[in-house]
Design a protein around this motif. Sequence first.
Motif, mmCIF file in Angstrom:
data_model
loop_
_atom_site.group_PDB
_atom_site.id
_atom_site.type_symbol
_atom_site.label_atom_id
_atom_site.label_comp_id
_atom_site.label_asym_id
_atom_site.label_seq_id
_atom_site.Cartn_x
_atom_site.Cartn_y
_atom_site.Cartn_z
ATOM 1 N N ARG A 280 4.428 -31.332 12.689
ATOM 2 C CA ARG A 280 3.939 -32.588 12.103
ATOM 3 C C ARG A 280 3.423 -32.363 10.685
ATOM 4 O O ARG A 280 3.585 -33.232 9.822
ATOM 5 C CB ARG A 280 2.855 -33.201 13.002
ATOM 6 C CG ARG A 280 3.383 -33.713 14.329
ATOM 7 C CD ARG A 280 2.401 -34.630 15.015
ATOM 8 N NE ARG A 280 1.299 -33.932 15.634
ATOM 9 C CZ ARG A 280 1.321 -33.474 16.897
ATOM 10 N NH1 ARG A 280 2.400 -33.631 17.645
ATOM 11 N NH2 ARG A 280 0.272 -32.853 17.405
ATOM 12 N N ARG B 76 -8.182 -31.407 10.894
ATOM 13 C CA ARG B 76 -9.244 -32.255 11.453
ATOM 14 C C ARG B 76 -8.652 -33.431 12.229
ATOM 15 O O ARG B 76 -9.152 -33.796 13.295
ATOM 16 C CB ARG B 76 -10.158 -32.759 10.337
ATOM 17 C CG ARG B 76 -10.965 -31.657 9.641
ATOM 18 C CD ARG B 76 -11.931 -32.248 8.632
ATOM 19 N NE ARG B 76 -12.597 -31.209 7.867
ATOM 20 C CZ ARG B 76 -12.238 -30.850 6.633
ATOM 21 N NH1 ARG B 76 -11.232 -31.477 6.030
ATOM 22 N NH2 ARG B 76 -12.886 -29.893 5.996
ATOM 23 N N ARG B 77 -7.598 -34.036 11.700
ATOM 24 C CA ARG B 77 -6.962 -35.159 12.400
ATOM 25 C C ARG B 77 -6.362 -34.708 13.729
ATOM 26 O O ARG B 77 -6.499 -35.399 14.751
ATOM 27 C CB ARG B 77 -5.880 -35.780 11.508
ATOM 28 C CG ARG B 77 -6.398 -36.629 10.377
ATOM 29 C CD ARG B 77 -5.329 -37.589 9.880
ATOM 30 N NE ARG B 77 -4.133 -36.885 9.431
ATOM 31 C CZ ARG B 77 -3.876 -36.562 8.174
ATOM 32 N NH1 ARG B 77 -4.753 -36.866 7.232
ATOM 33 N NH2 ARG B 77 -2.757 -35.923 7.844
ATOM 34 N N GLU B 78 -5.713 -33.546 13.717
ATOM 35 C CA GLU B 78 -5.096 -33.039 14.953
ATOM 36 C C GLU B 78 -6.165 -32.708 15.985
ATOM 37 O O GLU B 78 -5.991 -32.965 17.190
ATOM 38 C CB GLU B 78 -4.249 -31.800 14.650
ATOM 39 C CG GLU B 78 -2.986 -32.092 13.873
ATOM 40 C CD GLU B 78 -2.006 -32.936 14.669
ATOM 41 O OE1 GLU B 78 -1.847 -32.696 15.875
ATOM 42 O OE2 GLU B 78 -1.409 -33.862 14.063
ATOM 43 N N ARG C 254 1.780 -28.020 17.081
ATOM 44 C CA ARG C 254 1.454 -29.154 16.224
ATOM 45 C C ARG C 254 2.006 -29.014 14.811
ATOM 46 O O ARG C 254 2.054 -29.989 14.060
ATOM 47 C CB ARG C 254 -0.080 -29.309 16.143
ATOM 48 C CG ARG C 254 -0.742 -29.673 17.455
ATOM 49 C CD ARG C 254 -2.259 -29.530 17.360
ATOM 50 N NE ARG C 254 -2.918 -30.149 18.497
ATOM 51 C CZ ARG C 254 -3.052 -29.556 19.686
ATOM 52 N NH1 ARG C 254 -2.567 -28.342 19.884
ATOM 53 N NH2 ARG C 254 -3.663 -30.184 20.682
ATOM 54 N N THR D 59 -7.466 -31.235 6.035
ATOM 55 C CA THR D 59 -7.539 -32.644 6.445
ATOM 56 C C THR D 59 -6.641 -32.891 7.651
ATOM 57 O O THR D 59 -7.027 -33.582 8.610
ATOM 58 C CB THR D 59 -7.119 -33.558 5.278
ATOM 59 O OG1 THR D 59 -8.019 -33.357 4.186
ATOM 60 C CG2 THR D 59 -7.149 -35.024 5.704
ATOM 61 N N TRP D 60 -5.453 -32.311 7.625
ATOM 62 C CA TRP D 60 -4.524 -32.463 8.752
ATOM 63 C C TRP D 60 -5.087 -31.794 10.013
ATOM 64 O O TRP D 60 -4.993 -32.368 11.110
ATOM 65 C CB TRP D 60 -3.178 -31.836 8.373
ATOM 66 C CG TRP D 60 -2.225 -31.774 9.521
ATOM 67 C CD1 TRP D 60 -1.443 -32.786 10.006
ATOM 68 C CD2 TRP D 60 -1.959 -30.630 10.348
ATOM 69 N NE1 TRP D 60 -0.714 -32.347 11.094
ATOM 70 C CE2 TRP D 60 -1.007 -31.026 11.315
ATOM 71 C CE3 TRP D 60 -2.431 -29.323 10.361
ATOM 72 C CZ2 TRP D 60 -0.527 -30.146 12.288
ATOM 73 C CZ3 TRP D 60 -1.957 -28.441 11.319
ATOM 74 C CH2 TRP D 60 -1.011 -28.860 12.270
ATOM 75 N N ALA E 284 -9.093 -34.112 16.237
ATOM 76 C CA ALA E 284 -9.658 -35.361 16.736
ATOM 77 C C ALA E 284 -8.749 -35.997 17.789
ATOM 78 O O ALA E 284 -9.235 -36.585 18.758
ATOM 79 C CB ALA E 284 -9.873 -36.319 15.563
ATOM 80 N N LYS E 285 -7.441 -35.879 17.603
ATOM 81 C CA LYS E 285 -6.499 -36.425 18.592
ATOM 82 C C LYS E 285 -6.631 -35.746 19.944
ATOM 83 O O LYS E 285 -6.435 -36.359 20.983
ATOM 84 C CB LYS E 285 -5.055 -36.242 18.102
ATOM 85 C CG LYS E 285 -4.654 -37.095 16.930
ATOM 86 C CD LYS E 285 -3.201 -36.747 16.560
ATOM 87 C CE LYS E 285 -2.777 -37.409 15.273
ATOM 88 N NZ LYS E 285 -1.413 -36.965 14.881
#
Length: 292
Positions: A116, A285-287, A113, A282-283, A289-290
């Motif tokens: 990204r 957490r987004r990854e 990941r 922050t990134w 969640a995906k």
Amino acid sequence: MNWTSLPPLPALRAFAAYAETGSVQRAGAALNVSHAAISQQIRNLESHIGISLLDRSRRSMALTEEGARLAQALAEGFGRIAQELEALTGAEAERPLTITTTPSFAASWLMPRLARFREAHPEISLMIDPSARLAPLEPGGVDVALRFGSGRWPGLEAELLVESPIALVGSPRLVGDRDFREPADLREFHWLQELGTNEATEWFAQFGIDHDARQGVSSLPGNLMLEAARQGHGIAITARVFADDDIAAGRLRLLFEDNRQKGYYLVTRPGVMRAPLRLFTTWLRREAAKAK
């Protein structure tokens, strides 16, 4: 706060430096004063508070129980001050963001990941330490840890990032289609665990099982451990998230699952985060969640 009751700052700094370095000579060097000055400041501090902070009865001085408590409080206090100053002044803006995690998590979850994040924030330099060793999170050192466990690390903030139970997996070529009814049925196999951990030994101990010592245990980096399991070299104990694709493809069989551990946590120090760390968390957490 009663400011007049606090000991002089030089005395507190001298004692904190001694507790951190374990030596009046090294503490003096850290503060750019003589070792005699460090000794005098510590005695001044003891006189001020009326408590012995060092046990001088032995050949090598050691912290008393009270000294250890004060040293911990000072380390946290001075560390927090340093952290806040760095965040306010931007003094550490150019320092690489330092991340510690296990080889398994780095290879199987983070690295696929990470491109990204680099695309979104090319200006942030990263330093990744893939090690099973629990590296301390200290100002100016490691910024964030991605650790497997139950989320209880005193003095640190932990947020569940990737939920995953412990899985016991083996190649069909090793275990066939046998029905393993209880954990003790696996004692006859050779075992594989991640280098730097004692997960196999601890797992057997939890169930009161004596592993067959003639079969042995191999410790390997996480990515090599799973490859060894695929090739039938032994039973692997790992976070299930790393084996899910192999289980779905039939390369590995899920033999048992232990849900007492929760998964991988995002672990940071309390307080204000410097900008690169804030963007990285922050990134993450987004990854995560995906992936749910």
